[in-house]
Design a protein around this motif. Structure first.
Motif, PDB file in Angstrom:
ATOM      1  N   ALA A 145      59.619  80.743 -16.346  1.00 29.25           N
ATOM      2  CA  ALA A 145      58.120  80.677 -16.451  1.00 29.25           C
ATOM      3  C   ALA A 145      57.399  81.342 -17.912  1.00 29.25           C
ATOM      4  CB  ALA A 145      57.685  81.213 -15.303  1.00 29.25           C
ATOM      5  N   ILE A 146      56.788  80.716 -18.459  1.00 31.98           N
ATOM      6  CA  ILE A 146      56.498  81.093 -20.001  1.00 31.98           C
ATOM      7  C   ILE A 146      55.006  81.381 -20.011  1.00 31.98           C
ATOM      8  CG2 ILE A 146      56.538  80.773 -22.307  1.00 31.98           C
ATOM      9  CD1 ILE A 146      58.998  79.088 -21.898  1.00 31.98           C
ATOM     10  N   HIS A 147      54.562  82.412 -20.354  1.00 26.59           N
ATOM     11  CA  HIS A 147      52.902  82.992 -20.342  1.00 26.59           C
ATOM     12  C   HIS A 147      52.769  82.950 -21.871  1.00 26.59           C
ATOM     13  CE1 HIS A 147      53.219  83.877 -16.050  1.00 26.59           C
ATOM     14  NE2 HIS A 147      54.409  84.196 -16.292  1.00 26.59           N
ATOM     15  N   GLY A 148      51.486  82.248 -22.022  1.00 29.32           N
ATOM     16  CA  GLY A 148      50.951  82.627 -23.337  1.00 29.32           C
ATOM     17  C   GLY A 148      50.021  83.925 -23.480  1.00 29.32           C
ATOM     18  N   ASP A 149      49.187  84.357 -24.387  1.00 27.76           N
ATOM     19  CA  ASP A 149      48.631  85.321 -24.336  1.00 27.76           C
ATOM     20  C   ASP A 149      46.902  85.259 -24.030  1.00 27.76           C
ATOM     21  OD1 ASP A 149      48.195  84.173 -26.828  1.00 27.76           O
ATOM     22  OD2 ASP A 149      48.016  85.839 -27.892  1.00 27.76           O
ATOM     23  N   ASP A 150      46.653  83.825 -23.198  1.00 26.87           N
ATOM     24  CA  ASP A 150      45.489  83.729 -22.812  1.00 26.87           C
ATOM     25  C   ASP A 150      45.012  84.445 -21.604  1.00 26.87           C
ATOM     26  OD1 ASP A 150      46.944  82.010 -21.576  1.00 26.87           O
ATOM     27  OD2 ASP A 150      46.164  80.126 -22.105  1.00 26.87           O
ATOM     28  N   SER A 151      45.853  85.297 -20.951  1.00 25.15           N
ATOM     29  CA  SER A 151      45.666  86.205 -19.995  1.00 25.15           C
ATOM     30  C   SER A 151      45.591  85.269 -18.698  1.00 25.15           C
ATOM     31  CB  SER A 151      44.400  86.846 -19.949  1.00 25.15           C
ATOM     32  OG  SER A 151      44.653  87.480 -20.987  1.00 25.15           O
ATOM     33  N   GLY A 152      45.859  83.962 -18.547  1.00 21.48           N
ATOM     34  CA  GLY A 152      46.138  83.235 -17.182  1.00 21.48           C
ATOM     35  C   GLY A 152      47.045  83.953 -16.301  1.00 21.48           C
ATOM     36  N   THR A 153      46.832  83.619 -15.077  1.00 21.80           N
ATOM     37  CA  THR A 153      47.884  84.164 -14.027  1.00 21.80           C
ATOM     38  C   THR A 153      48.989  83.149 -13.864  1.00 21.80           C
ATOM     39  OG1 THR A 153      46.538  83.558 -12.311  1.00 21.80           O
ATOM     40  CG2 THR A 153      46.465  85.835 -13.128  1.00 21.80           C
ATOM     41  N   THR A 154      48.494  82.044 -14.175  1.00 23.37           N
ATOM     42  CA  THR A 154      49.566  80.935 -13.810  1.00 23.37           C
ATOM     43  C   THR A 154      50.385  80.751 -15.340  1.00 23.37           C
ATOM     44  OG1 THR A 154      48.137  79.140 -14.424  1.00 23.37           O
ATOM     45  CG2 THR A 154      48.685  79.682 -11.958  1.00 23.37           C
ATOM     46  N   PRO A 155      51.846  80.320 -15.274  1.00 24.42           N
ATOM     47  CA  PRO A 155      52.502  80.273 -16.579  1.00 24.42           C
ATOM     48  C   PRO A 155      51.882  78.929 -17.398  1.00 24.42           C
ATOM     49  CG  PRO A 155      54.030  80.345 -14.757  1.00 24.42           C
ATOM     50  CD  PRO A 155      52.776  80.220 -14.069  1.00 24.42           C
ATOM     51  N   ASN A 156      51.829  79.125 -18.730  1.00 26.41           N
ATOM     52  CA  ASN A 156      51.681  78.062 -19.450  1.00 26.41           C
ATOM     53  C   ASN A 156      52.250  76.933 -19.464  1.00 26.41           C
ATOM     54  OD1 ASN A 156      50.219  80.450 -20.407  1.00 26.41           O
ATOM     55  ND2 ASN A 156      49.237  79.176 -22.073  1.00 26.41           N
ATOM     56  N   LEU A 157      53.790  77.192 -19.401  1.00 28.17           N
ATOM     57  CA  LEU A 157      55.029  76.421 -19.483  1.00 28.17           C
ATOM     58  C   LEU A 157      55.960  76.652 -18.459  1.00 28.17           C
ATOM     59  CD1 LEU A 157      56.179  73.949 -21.084  1.00 28.17           C
ATOM     60  CD2 LEU A 157      56.936  75.767 -22.620  1.00 28.17           C
ATOM     61  N   GLY A 158      56.535  75.656 -17.867  1.00 20.80           N
ATOM     62  CA  GLY A 158      57.633  76.203 -16.723  1.00 20.80           C
ATOM     63  C   GLY A 158      58.734  75.016 -16.515  1.00 20.80           C
ATOM     64  N   PHE A 159      59.810  75.229 -16.505  1.00 22.77           N
ATOM     65  CA  PHE A 159      61.103  74.498 -16.364  1.00 22.77           C
ATOM     66  C   PHE A 159      61.702  74.726 -15.058  1.00 22.77           C
ATOM     67  CE2 PHE A 159      60.498  75.246 -20.971  1.00 22.77           C
ATOM     68  CZ  PHE A 159      60.387  74.029 -21.231  1.00 22.77           C
ATOM     69  N   ASP A 160      62.343  73.988 -14.598  1.00 21.31           N
ATOM     70  CA  ASP A 160      63.127  74.435 -13.399  1.00 21.31           C
ATOM     71  C   ASP A 160      64.498  73.422 -13.491  1.00 21.31           C
ATOM     72  OD1 ASP A 160      62.864  71.886 -11.854  1.00 21.31           O
ATOM     73  OD2 ASP A 160      60.888  73.013 -11.427  1.00 21.31           O
ATOM     74  N   ALA A 161      65.539  74.072 -12.696  1.00 22.81           N
ATOM     75  CA  ALA A 161      66.896  73.130 -12.755  1.00 22.81           C
ATOM     76  C   ALA A 161      66.716  71.864 -12.152  1.00 22.81           C
ATOM     77  CB  ALA A 161      67.662  74.087 -11.954  1.00 22.81           C
ATOM     78  N   TYR A 162      65.783  71.673 -11.088  1.00 22.52           N
ATOM     79  CA  TYR A 162      65.669  70.417 -10.439  1.00 22.52           C
ATOM     80  C   TYR A 162      65.040  69.463 -11.449  1.00 22.52           C
ATOM     81  CZ  TYR A 162      64.089  67.090  -7.177  1.00 22.52           C
ATOM     82  OH  TYR A 162      63.755  65.719  -6.565  1.00 22.52           O
ATOM     83  N   GLY A 163      64.155  69.862 -12.203  1.00 23.02           N
ATOM     84  CA  GLY A 163      63.401  68.913 -13.120  1.00 23.02           C
ATOM     85  C   GLY A 163      64.302  68.512 -14.414  1.00 23.02           C
ATOM     86  N   ALA A 164      65.203  69.678 -14.540  1.00 20.68           N
ATOM     87  CA  ALA A 164      66.173  69.328 -15.982  1.00 20.68           C
ATOM     88  C   ALA A 164      67.299  68.578 -15.177  1.00 20.68           C
ATOM     89  CB  ALA A 164      66.661  70.698 -16.246  1.00 20.68           C
ATOM     90  N   ARG A 165      67.578  68.417 -13.853  1.00 26.08           N
ATOM     91  CA  ARG A 165      68.673  67.654 -13.376  1.00 26.08           C
ATOM     92  C   ARG A 165      69.981  68.456 -13.792  1.00 26.08           C
ATOM     93  NH1 ARG A 165      66.801  61.646 -15.233  1.00 26.08           N
ATOM     94  NH2 ARG A 165      64.704  61.846 -14.445  1.00 26.08           N
ATOM     95  N   VAL A 166      69.907  69.653 -13.426  1.00 30.07           N
ATOM     96  CA  VAL A 166      71.146  70.545 -13.617  1.00 30.07           C
ATOM     97  C   VAL A 166      71.276  71.474 -12.243  1.00 30.07           C
ATOM     98  CG1 VAL A 166      71.536  70.453 -16.093  1.00 30.07           C
ATOM     99  CG2 VAL A 166      70.206  71.850 -15.243  1.00 30.07           C
ATOM    100  N   GLY A 167      72.321  72.063 -12.113  1.00 33.23           N
ATOM    101  CA  GLY A 167      72.494  72.943 -10.954  1.00 33.23           C
ATOM    102  C   GLY A 167      71.890  74.101 -11.192  1.00 33.23           C
ATOM    103  N   THR A 168      72.099  74.551 -12.389  1.00 34.36           N
ATOM    104  CA  THR A 168      71.280  75.766 -12.955  1.00 34.36           C
ATOM    105  C   THR A 168      70.976  75.714 -14.512  1.00 34.36           C
ATOM    106  OG1 THR A 168      71.348  78.133 -12.706  1.00 34.36           O
ATOM    107  CG2 THR A 168      73.489  77.057 -13.190  1.00 34.36           C
ATOM    108  N   LEU A 169      70.003  76.447 -14.869  1.00 29.10           N
ATOM    109  CA  LEU A 169      69.585  76.314 -16.188  1.00 29.10           C
ATOM    110  C   LEU A 169      70.419  77.261 -16.988  1.00 29.10           C
ATOM    111  CD1 LEU A 169      65.716  76.752 -15.964  1.00 29.10           C
ATOM    112  CD2 LEU A 169      67.057  74.486 -16.393  1.00 29.10           C
TER     113      LEU A 169
END
Ligand SMILES: Cc1cc2nc3c(=O)[nH]c(=O)nc-3n(C[C@H](O)[C@H](O)[C@H](O)COP(=O)(O)OP(=O)(O)OC[C@H]3O[C@@H](n4cnc5c(N)ncnc54)[C@H](O)[C@@H]3O)c2cc1C
Length: 402
Positions: free
Chosen positions: A82-106
């Motif tokens: 979960a990658i957060h910018g500095d615009d103070s939002g509480t949700t991450p600006n960018l997210g990656f997960d193993a499922y989306g990347a089609r690997v068992g673990t990142l």
């Protein structure tokens, strides 16, 4: 006394040890030269030095029988980022997960001692590797061979020297390989924490503009490891202040989901200076550099060690394809090694250096642009998958089409 071998690896950090094992496994006669004593021993605490190892590292260490020799109970898989910018939002600006990347673990978070203990055990049993606890004082290289003079007067004659002696490489200096050096004027502050709420295998990162970059990496259980790449004055403050103050700072990060943090023993953070080192070439006459001796990058992407493992793969491949079977230090073979590494190393240097500059600026239009840019990437699966493919490593190259 003079001894001879095909290849002498100088420097026994994780990259040097892995190089020695991989080269011996490929059939070379290897000497591993380092003044360091073996690091084996059970740690009292969670190690302050941890590495996010990718699939390239996992594949290499597995092939060397090192991965399975590590204490699995102290390795944490990274299932999401979960990658957060500095615009103070509480949700991450960018997210990656193993499922989306089609690997068992990142990736996997591994402590330094766990990795080095397993490497030391493998070295004790590896046929083809001789470990010499000594320092090199002189290097003489001619058309036929290289000779290394040790501090006790002994000499080693070999065809190829692998410089794995870290960022301030002695081998690099002896081989007259010049570098570009730039300090980031930042220190990486590291510490480990117990957290009130589970991290669910998520590595979180905050780009804080002038305050640097904070990464919280999952450790086994409800624990996380901090790497805060902070401008030097702030880093000094962070290291000097009581643990509770650092915990408070981290709890106030926007979108922080770990609840109350408590610093783990030794209840003190440590700081490492950050710099960019670009070598003009990773090779010279009968010399190949690997790991930090060949390139030092900003740790924001957690890739310095992974690049070192990529160097080892490339060196073994270049040697396997050499025309002159009798000579491991043949210039064409070394040229092939340099070419094999050029693209990945350059890409990682440009990406980490460019991102560091982009996120250090306080210019308002650029701040908006970078935060919006991250949100845009988050919505572009093709681009996201390409980025992930580089991050997780070659062995897990992902399909990039939809
Ligand atoms: C805060 C921080 C976090 C990081 N996180 C990550 C991460 O998550 N993932 C990742 O992939 N990378 C990470 N890195 C980068 C990683 O730590 C380095 O890239 C890696 O440790 C380099 O290993 P090395 O074996 O090349 O060098 P080193 O670990 O520096 O080892 C060099 C060895 O050579 C020895 N030596 C030095 N001089 C001589 C000499 N003259 N003769 C013989 N021996 C000598 C030294 O004693 C040492 O044992 C991080 C770096 C930092 C600073």
């Amino acid at each position: 006394m003079n001894s001879s071998c095909n290849i002498c690896v100088i420097g026994a950090g994780a990259v040097g040890k892995s190089s020695a094992l991989a080269l011996a496994q490929a059939g070379h006669e290897v000497v591993l030269l380092s003044p360091d004593a073996s690091t084996t021993g059970k740690p009292e605490h969670w190690d302050l030095r941890v590495y996010a190892l990718n699939h390239t590292a996992h594949a290499l260490l597995s092939s060397l029988k090192v991965w399975d020799a590590m204490d699995a109970s102290r390795i944490a898989p990274v299932d999401a980022m979960a990658i957060h910018g500095d615009d103070s939002g509480t949700t991450p600006n960018l997210g990656f997960d193993a499922y989306g990347a089609r690997v068992g673990t990142l990736a996997w978070i591994v402590e330094d001692h766990n990795l080095n203990n397993a490497l030391d055990s493998a070295l004790r049993f590896a046929p083809g590797v001789r470990r010499i606890a000594s320092s090199a004082t002189e290097l003489e290289i001619d058309a036929e061979s290289a000779e290394i003079v040790l501090d006790n007067g002994d000499t080693i004659t070999c065809s190829l020297i692998v410089g794995a002696d870290g960022a301030n490489s002695w081998v690099r200096g002896q081989a007259d390989i010049s570098i570009d050096y730039r300090s980031y004027n930042q220190n990486a502050v590291v510490a480990n924490f117990e957290c009130e709420l589970p991290h669910h295998g998520t590595a979180s990162q905050w780009f804080l503009g002038a305050d640097g970059i904070v990464a919280l990496l999952p450790l086994p259980g409800n624990r996380v490891s901090l790497v805060w790449s902070a401008p030097e004055p702030l880093a000094e403050k962070l290291v000097a202040e009581p643990p509770a103050a650092l915990c408070d700072r981290l709890s106030q990060l926007p979108g922080m989901t770990l609840g109350q943090l408590t610093m783990l023993p030794p209840s003190k953070s440590r700081a490492f200076p950050l710099r960019l080192i670009r070598t003009h070439s990773p090779i010279a006459n009968r010399v190949a550099l690997v790991g930090d001796a060949a390139h030092v990058i900003h740790p924001m992407a957690g890739h310095g060690m992974n690049l070192g493992f990529g160097d080892i793969d490339a060196l073994v491949a270049a040697l396997a394809g050499r025309d002159n079977a009798a000579d491991c230090g043949d210039s064409r073979t070394l040229g092939r090694y340099a070419r094999l590494r050029k693209e990945e190393v350059l890409l990682m240097q440009l990406a980490t250096d460019g991102l560091q500059r982009l996120f250090a600026t306080e210019l308002t239009p650029l701040r908006h642009l970078r935060n919006a840019g991250m949100r845009l990437v988050d919505k572009l699966p093709f681009l996201k998958r390409r980025l992930m493919s580089h991050a997780v490593g070659r062995a897990a190259s992902l399909p990039t089409g939809e």
